[in-house]
Design a protein around this motif. Structure first.
Motif, PDB file in Angstrom:
ATOM      1  N   TYR A 133     -59.005 -47.811  69.812  1.00 36.01           N
ATOM      2  CA  TYR A 133     -57.635 -47.188  69.477  1.00 36.01           C
ATOM      3  C   TYR A 133     -56.593 -47.865  68.973  1.00 36.01           C
ATOM      4  O   TYR A 133     -56.194 -47.253  67.686  1.00 36.01           O
ATOM      5  CB  TYR A 133     -57.196 -46.737  70.945  1.00 36.01           C
ATOM      6  CG  TYR A 133     -55.729 -46.444  71.056  1.00 36.01           C
ATOM      7  CD1 TYR A 133     -55.232 -45.204  70.596  1.00 36.01           C
ATOM      8  CD2 TYR A 133     -54.583 -47.365  71.653  1.00 36.01           C
ATOM      9  CE1 TYR A 133     -53.992 -44.586  70.715  1.00 36.01           C
ATOM     10  CE2 TYR A 133     -53.498 -47.036  71.407  1.00 36.01           C
ATOM     11  CZ  TYR A 133     -53.017 -45.516  71.137  1.00 36.01           C
ATOM     12  OH  TYR A 133     -51.810 -45.227  71.120  1.00 36.01           O
ATOM     13  N   GLN A 135     -54.725 -46.556  65.287  1.00 37.64           N
ATOM     14  CA  GLN A 135     -53.506 -46.514  65.067  1.00 37.64           C
ATOM     15  C   GLN A 135     -52.908 -47.367  63.923  1.00 37.64           C
ATOM     16  O   GLN A 135     -52.160 -46.989  63.109  1.00 37.64           O
ATOM     17  CB  GLN A 135     -52.722 -47.011  66.346  1.00 37.64           C
ATOM     18  CG  GLN A 135     -53.081 -45.979  67.508  1.00 37.64           C
ATOM     19  CD  GLN A 135     -52.443 -44.733  67.232  1.00 37.64           C
ATOM     20  OE1 GLN A 135     -53.129 -43.657  66.851  1.00 37.64           O
ATOM     21  NE2 GLN A 135     -51.111 -44.597  67.436  1.00 37.64           N
ATOM     22  N   LEU A 136     -53.484 -48.675  63.887  1.00 35.04           N
ATOM     23  CA  LEU A 136     -52.762 -49.723  62.719  1.00 35.04           C
ATOM     24  C   LEU A 136     -53.298 -49.140  61.331  1.00 35.04           C
ATOM     25  O   LEU A 136     -52.586 -49.101  60.462  1.00 35.04           O
ATOM     26  CB  LEU A 136     -53.274 -50.978  63.160  1.00 35.04           C
ATOM     27  CG  LEU A 136     -52.801 -51.533  64.468  1.00 35.04           C
ATOM     28  CD1 LEU A 136     -53.431 -53.064  64.729  1.00 35.04           C
ATOM     29  CD2 LEU A 136     -51.194 -51.965  64.478  1.00 35.04           C
ATOM     30  N   ASN A 137     -54.586 -48.654  61.326  1.00 32.55           N
ATOM     31  CA  ASN A 137     -55.020 -48.328  60.145  1.00 32.55           C
ATOM     32  C   ASN A 137     -54.151 -46.905  59.534  1.00 32.55           C
ATOM     33  O   ASN A 137     -54.290 -46.629  58.327  1.00 32.55           O
ATOM     34  CB  ASN A 137     -56.601 -47.847  60.079  1.00 32.55           C
ATOM     35  CG  ASN A 137     -57.457 -48.854  60.326  1.00 32.55           C
ATOM     36  OD1 ASN A 137     -57.140 -50.057  59.978  1.00 32.55           O
ATOM     37  ND2 ASN A 137     -58.539 -48.636  60.788  1.00 32.55           N
ATOM     38  N   GLU A 138     -53.630 -46.267  60.540  1.00 32.36           N
ATOM     39  CA  GLU A 138     -52.576 -45.170  59.862  1.00 32.36           C
ATOM     40  C   GLU A 138     -51.175 -45.663  60.224  1.00 32.36           C
ATOM     41  O   GLU A 138     -50.288 -44.609  60.113  1.00 32.36           O
ATOM     42  CB  GLU A 138     -52.952 -43.976  61.058  1.00 32.36           C
ATOM     43  CG  GLU A 138     -54.281 -43.500  61.003  1.00 32.36           C
ATOM     44  CD  GLU A 138     -54.717 -42.205  62.134  1.00 32.36           C
ATOM     45  OE1 GLU A 138     -53.628 -41.730  62.868  1.00 32.36           O
ATOM     46  OE2 GLU A 138     -55.783 -41.939  62.332  1.00 32.36           O
ATOM     47  N   ASN A 139     -51.159 -46.695  60.150  1.00 31.22           N
ATOM     48  CA  ASN A 139     -49.831 -47.251  60.086  1.00 31.22           C
ATOM     49  C   ASN A 139     -48.862 -46.683  61.250  1.00 31.22           C
ATOM     50  O   ASN A 139     -47.729 -46.296  61.264  1.00 31.22           O
ATOM     51  CB  ASN A 139     -48.923 -46.945  58.973  1.00 31.22           C
ATOM     52  CG  ASN A 139     -49.559 -47.829  57.919  1.00 31.22           C
ATOM     53  OD1 ASN A 139     -50.119 -49.002  57.756  1.00 31.22           O
ATOM     54  ND2 ASN A 139     -49.709 -46.899  56.575  1.00 31.22           N
ATOM     55  N   LYS A 140     -49.515 -46.553  62.492  1.00 31.57           N
ATOM     56  CA  LYS A 140     -48.898 -46.101  63.688  1.00 31.57           C
ATOM     57  C   LYS A 140     -48.770 -46.944  64.607  1.00 31.57           C
ATOM     58  O   LYS A 140     -49.588 -48.167  64.744  1.00 31.57           O
ATOM     59  CB  LYS A 140     -49.500 -44.759  64.286  1.00 31.57           C
ATOM     60  CG  LYS A 140     -49.618 -43.576  63.382  1.00 31.57           C
ATOM     61  CD  LYS A 140     -50.396 -42.442  64.180  1.00 31.57           C
ATOM     62  CE  LYS A 140     -50.316 -41.286  62.975  1.00 31.57           C
ATOM     63  NZ  LYS A 140     -50.918 -40.098  63.748  1.00 31.57           N
ATOM     64  N   GLU A 141     -47.687 -47.138  65.596  1.00 27.19           N
ATOM     65  CA  GLU A 141     -47.495 -48.010  66.575  1.00 27.19           C
ATOM     66  C   GLU A 141     -48.363 -47.626  67.857  1.00 27.19           C
ATOM     67  O   GLU A 141     -48.226 -46.482  68.463  1.00 27.19           O
ATOM     68  CB  GLU A 141     -45.998 -48.219  66.887  1.00 27.19           C
ATOM     69  CG  GLU A 141     -45.588 -49.361  68.086  1.00 27.19           C
ATOM     70  CD  GLU A 141     -45.957 -50.704  67.480  1.00 27.19           C
ATOM     71  OE1 GLU A 141     -46.406 -51.615  68.381  1.00 27.19           O
ATOM     72  OE2 GLU A 141     -45.959 -50.766  66.218  1.00 27.19           O
ATOM     73  N   PRO A 142     -49.407 -48.436  68.193  1.00 27.30           N
ATOM     74  CA  PRO A 142     -50.252 -48.218  69.391  1.00 27.30           C
ATOM     75  C   PRO A 142     -49.211 -47.996  70.756  1.00 27.30           C
ATOM     76  O   PRO A 142     -48.261 -48.868  70.755  1.00 27.30           O
ATOM     77  CB  PRO A 142     -51.196 -49.400  69.585  1.00 27.30           C
ATOM     78  CG  PRO A 142     -51.251 -49.905  68.245  1.00 27.30           C
ATOM     79  CD  PRO A 142     -49.687 -49.946  67.596  1.00 27.30           C
ATOM     80  N   LYS A 143     -49.488 -47.234  71.641  1.00 17.13           N
ATOM     81  CA  LYS A 143     -48.886 -46.952  72.703  1.00 17.13           C
ATOM     82  C   LYS A 143     -49.340 -47.904  73.492  1.00 17.13           C
ATOM     83  O   LYS A 143     -50.347 -48.332  74.043  1.00 17.13           O
ATOM     84  CB  LYS A 143     -49.229 -45.524  73.372  1.00 17.13           C
ATOM     85  CG  LYS A 143     -48.467 -44.407  72.460  1.00 17.13           C
ATOM     86  CD  LYS A 143     -49.097 -43.218  73.371  1.00 17.13           C
ATOM     87  CE  LYS A 143     -48.307 -41.895  72.458  1.00 17.13           C
ATOM     88  NZ  LYS A 143     -48.647 -40.634  73.077  1.00 17.13           N
TER      89      LYS A 143
END
Length: 339
Positions: free
Chosen positions: A269, A273-281
């Motif tokens: 997970y 998330q990091l691959n999509e430049n999103k902050e993991p919850k």
């Protein structure tokens, strides 16, 4: 009349014979010997004397060992109790059981609370009480001061963690166990405990109702658990085994497989998330245990049945107060019901 005689230069031996009762003890002073003799004679005359000899010559380690040999093998919770007995022996084993007082147990409680959680201490104090009761009731070892009482720690609040469908799917996809995902799905559809799922046999399945017939449960009470369409489909998909069991895995293996799958799912997970430049919850796939599935299943099924009595008949809870620890309705769902 008590007989008191000197033994060497430092000891006084006293013997009391009264109403067919004989008691002996050795003291370092004559004054203590006389005081003990008067106390014993008075209690014998009043019919309230309880011999301390066996309780003073039997240690906590002795009764723990005997309990482990004679009582533990026929109990369902023998594995965790065996571990608790080792702890009790380590902490209190050298003391005679006559020396176990409320103050001793309170000190034990306070020291253990620095090492383990409240629930563990509650279990250990309960086991000490059961061992001492067995001494008195079954083995005839009298405790002169009775079974000591001690205030137990306040029970910790029950877990309220409810795994989401996304979290459950992630764990099922991440597992390398051939059976874990099916076991998880069965648990979510039935509220069964881990041990109850693993013990299931094909003869326990009655598709004509449809239900599961449980005979070997945690609280030793048989019950019937209704099956949903999803649960029926899972059971029908399972391969037949020569031993007649639905699953081949052991209870501890289920827990280990769940933990490993949880770690892999979390890593997958975070990476996605990091691959999509999103902050993991931070709370996604955190603070989850296999037993949380029983909490989730209980809460889900509570929305489908009409009352807590029906819910308890499915989960197997005898105490509605305990059932409340497993039922965690979402506040937004309750708000919708209020209109």
């Amino acid at each position: 009349m008590a007989t008191i005689r000197k033994k060497g230069d430092l000891q006084w031996h006293v013997q009391v014979r009264r109403k067919h009762i004989t008691e002996t003890k050795t003291f370092t002073t004559k004054h203590d010997a006389e005081a003990w003799a008067r106390d014993v004679e008075g209690k014998i005359d009043r019919g309230v004397y309880v011999s301390r000899i066996e309780a003073e010559s039997t240690t906590v380690a002795d009764v723990c060992d005997r309990y482990s040999r004679e009582v533990l093998p026929r109990l369902k919770g023998k594995t965790p109790d065996a571990s608790r007995l080792k702890t009790i022996k380590t902490k209190l084993g050298k003391l005679p059981i006559a020396a176990i007082t409320s103050a001793i147990l309170a000190t034990y409680r306070d020291e253990r609370l620095l090492e383990v959680g409240k629930q563990s201490v509650i279990h250990e104090l309960g086991l000490i009480n059961r061992v001492l009761k067995t001494c008195v009731i079954d083995w005839g070892i009298a405790l002169p001061s009775g079974i000591p009482l001690v205030r137990k720690p306040q029970k910790p609040e029950g877990r309220s963690r409810r795994p989401s469908d996304t979290e459950i799917d992630a764990i099922c996809e991440a597992t390398e166990s051939a059976e874990l995902s099916l076991i998880m799905r069965i648990g979510l559809e039935t509220t069964l405990r881990r041990s109850e799922i693993i013990k299931l046999k094909y003869k326990d399945v009655d598709l004509s109702v449809p239900c599961l017939n449980l005979y070997d449960t945690k609280n030793s009470t048989s019950r019937q658990v209704p099956l949903s369409k999803k649960a029926i489909a899972i059971i029908k998909s399972l391969p037949l085994r020569l031993n007649g069991k639905l699953f081949s895995i052991q209870p501890d293996s289920v827990t280990r497989a769940f933990k490993r799958a949880l770690i892999r799912a979390k890593k997958k997970y975070i990476s996605a998330q990091l691959n999509e430049n999103k902050e993991p919850k931070a709370d996604f796939l955190e603070n989850l245990h296999f037993h949380d599935l029983r909490h989730e299943a209980t809460s889900r099924i509570a929305e489908k049945v009409s009352n807590l009595i029906e819910l308890a008949s499915i989960t197997g809870h005898k105490d509605l107060q305990m059932l409340k620890r497993y039922y965690h309705p979402k506040v937004e769902d309750l708000a919708k019901k209020l209109g």
